[in-house]
Design a protein around this motif. Sequence first.
Motif, PDB file in Angstrom:
ATOM      1  N   MET A  86      16.825   0.640  -3.840  1.00 15.46           N
ATOM      2  CA  MET A  86      15.422   1.027  -3.938  1.00 15.46           C
ATOM      3  C   MET A  86      15.081   1.456  -5.364  1.00 15.46           C
ATOM      4  O   MET A  86      14.025   1.100  -5.906  1.00 15.46           O
ATOM      5  CB  MET A  86      15.139   2.164  -2.955  1.00 15.46           C
ATOM      6  N   ILE A  87      15.978   2.212  -5.993  1.00 15.03           N
ATOM      7  CA  ILE A  87      15.776   2.609  -7.392  1.00 15.03           C
ATOM      8  C   ILE A  87      15.717   1.366  -8.286  1.00 15.03           C
ATOM      9  O   ILE A  87      14.870   1.264  -9.182  1.00 15.03           O
ATOM     10  CB  ILE A  87      16.896   3.564  -7.855  1.00 15.03           C
ATOM     11  N   TYR A 248      12.055  -3.821   8.250  1.00 15.94           N
ATOM     12  CA  TYR A 248      13.418  -3.845   7.699  1.00 15.94           C
ATOM     13  C   TYR A 248      14.264  -2.659   8.151  1.00 15.94           C
ATOM     14  O   TYR A 248      15.489  -2.739   8.138  1.00 15.94           O
ATOM     15  CB  TYR A 248      13.350  -3.956   6.174  1.00 15.94           C
ATOM     16  N   MET A 249      13.628  -1.552   8.577  1.00 15.67           N
ATOM     17  CA  MET A 249      14.383  -0.488   9.206  1.00 15.67           C
ATOM     18  C   MET A 249      14.995  -0.996  10.512  1.00 15.67           C
ATOM     19  O   MET A 249      16.128  -0.648  10.874  1.00 15.67           O
ATOM     20  CB  MET A 249      13.478   0.713   9.496  1.00 15.67           C
ATOM     21  N   VAL A 368      10.962  -1.947   1.290  1.00 14.91           N
ATOM     22  CA  VAL A 368      11.946  -2.675   2.103  1.00 14.91           C
ATOM     23  C   VAL A 368      13.307  -1.986   2.016  1.00 14.91           C
ATOM     24  O   VAL A 368      13.985  -1.773   3.036  1.00 14.91           O
ATOM     25  CB  VAL A 368      12.044  -4.147   1.633  1.00 14.91           C
ATOM     26  N   SER A 369      13.698  -1.615   0.811  1.00 15.42           N
ATOM     27  CA  SER A 369      14.985  -0.934   0.631  1.00 15.42           C
ATOM     28  C   SER A 369      14.986   0.436   1.294  1.00 15.42           C
ATOM     29  O   SER A 369      16.009   0.878   1.832  1.00 15.42           O
ATOM     30  CB  SER A 369      15.303  -0.784  -0.865  1.00 15.42           C
ATOM     31  N   LEU A 370      13.831   1.124   1.274  1.00 10.52           N
ATOM     32  CA  LEU A 370      13.741   2.409   1.958  1.00 10.52           C
ATOM     33  C   LEU A 370      13.959   2.236   3.461  1.00 10.52           C
ATOM     34  O   LEU A 370      14.674   3.028   4.086  1.00 10.52           O
ATOM     35  CB  LEU A 370      12.370   3.047   1.694  1.00 10.52           C
ATOM     36  N   GLY A 371      13.358   1.189   4.023  1.00 10.23           N
ATOM     37  CA  GLY A 371      13.571   0.900   5.439  1.00 10.23           C
ATOM     38  C   GLY A 371      15.028   0.618   5.741  1.00 10.23           C
ATOM     39  O   GLY A 371      15.583   1.101   6.739  1.00 10.23           O
ATOM     40  N   PRO A 376      20.085   2.766   9.183  1.00 10.40           N
ATOM     41  CA  PRO A 376      21.400   3.168   9.707  1.00 10.40           C
ATOM     42  C   PRO A 376      21.454   4.639  10.122  1.00 10.40           C
ATOM     43  O   PRO A 376      22.063   4.973  11.143  1.00 10.40           O
ATOM     44  CB  PRO A 376      22.340   2.893   8.519  1.00 10.40           C
ATOM     45  N   LEU A 377      20.816   5.514   9.332  1.00  9.90           N
ATOM     46  CA  LEU A 377      20.799   6.939   9.669  1.00  9.90           C
ATOM     47  C   LEU A 377      20.002   7.173  10.948  1.00  9.90           C
ATOM     48  O   LEU A 377      20.440   7.913  11.845  1.00  9.90           O
ATOM     49  CB  LEU A 377      20.197   7.736   8.515  1.00  9.90           C
ATOM     50  N   TYR A 378      18.828   6.559  11.031  1.00  7.72           N
ATOM     51  CA  TYR A 378      17.989   6.674  12.222  1.00  7.72           C
ATOM     52  C   TYR A 378      18.727   6.157  13.453  1.00  7.72           C
ATOM     53  O   TYR A 378      18.732   6.807  14.512  1.00  7.72           O
ATOM     54  CB  TYR A 378      16.699   5.884  12.005  1.00  7.72           C
TER      55      TYR A 378
END
Length: 416
Positions: A86-87, A248-249, A368-371, A376-378
């Motif tokens: 994401m960065i 994407y999440m 998209v990268s944030l999702g 995986p954590l969610y």
Amino acid sequence: MVSKFLFVLIYTIYGGFMITQSSTDGDVLKPQHIEIKAIVLYITTFFQSTGASLIWPITTLYMHNILHQSMTISGMVVMGLSVTMMIGNWLGGRLFDHWSPYKAMTLSVGVALATLLMLTFWHSWPVFAIFMLILGFADGLIYTLLNAYAATIQSVDTRKIFNFQYLFMNIGVVAGTAIVGFLFDYGVKYVFGGASTMYLVFFALVVKYFNIKGLTKQSARAAARAAKSTFKTPIVIYAILGLAFAFYMSYILWETVIATHMTDLGMTTKDYSFLWTLNGIIIIFGQGLLNRIIVYLPLRLTVLGGSTLFAISFLVLIQAKTYPMFIASFIILTIGEIFASPQIPAWIDKLSDPNAKGHAQGLLTMIVSLGRAIGPLYGGLLIDSGSYKILFASVFGIMIFFVCLTLILNTFHLKK
């Protein structure tokens, strides 16, 4: 061999890549500004996708089964990879608009190639995790820069550019996932060696073809115009970004927790790998057919209709206990993906400031990268505190919420 066959197959079936549009009298329309050749973009996308597709299907399995790390640790590494990506996404947009597209791309691919070469020889714990975080950052830069290069092309309809880019990306997915299941059995060093080879070709193509004379000045002028622009971003863009996040999440669950879910139910790694090969094959043929009619379909129909199908696949997944049920769910998901995924960046491009191509695509790839980071954590939290059924039902609900929100806000936008 597989990739060569797929190249020939696609070229033969679809009769070339519609690199230029023609006027009614048959004359080729000349590009009115500086841009990369579409075919170069497609081929480089293929090699990057093939290399990446050799890595991500085995990341969680390698950490958990070979390096003997817990699912929590593995999930944290995958989340960290998405955060560094994401960065990279954000920085890629900035570098494209305010520095040099060519230098940014060359540096990004060079870092990714060097990391993969080191991973080929050093892949123990925790070196593996550190190198994967660096690779995520480099790939984040690459994804945004490729999309920004694509968004500069005006000699071809934007929707076709993103569709063909998406098509070649999935040819790479087919090639990569078809190979990785076999290479992994011989040792992970062969997987990283194969990915390094793909990125080496990718790097050579970038050095030779991405130094477009005048593109840096053109991007700088556009950035200067964007700084003075009074353009107001339509609020519907934020709803589309929310939809992309949910999309994407949900998608990352197939790359992480669902792989473990399937093996827990007695299915093999090759069973799981085959799903991605099937996914790529369906996309190749489906996207080819869609490209024939895409210009006649409203963006809201393709994105929202495809996202709804994508969400429905998780309802099927709730009841999945056998391999055929997982196949059925993944086919529905893939059909939804064909319609929605490549059209999201096209829709964002259409609604955003025309002088800030890099910024718009960087924002999208960052979301998209944030999702992919949150997914995986969610998923882990809901599985630990509830069950897979609760996870899949919640994902369906989140997707439908953003579909409805985007539909409502787009309706208001069109009435203005």
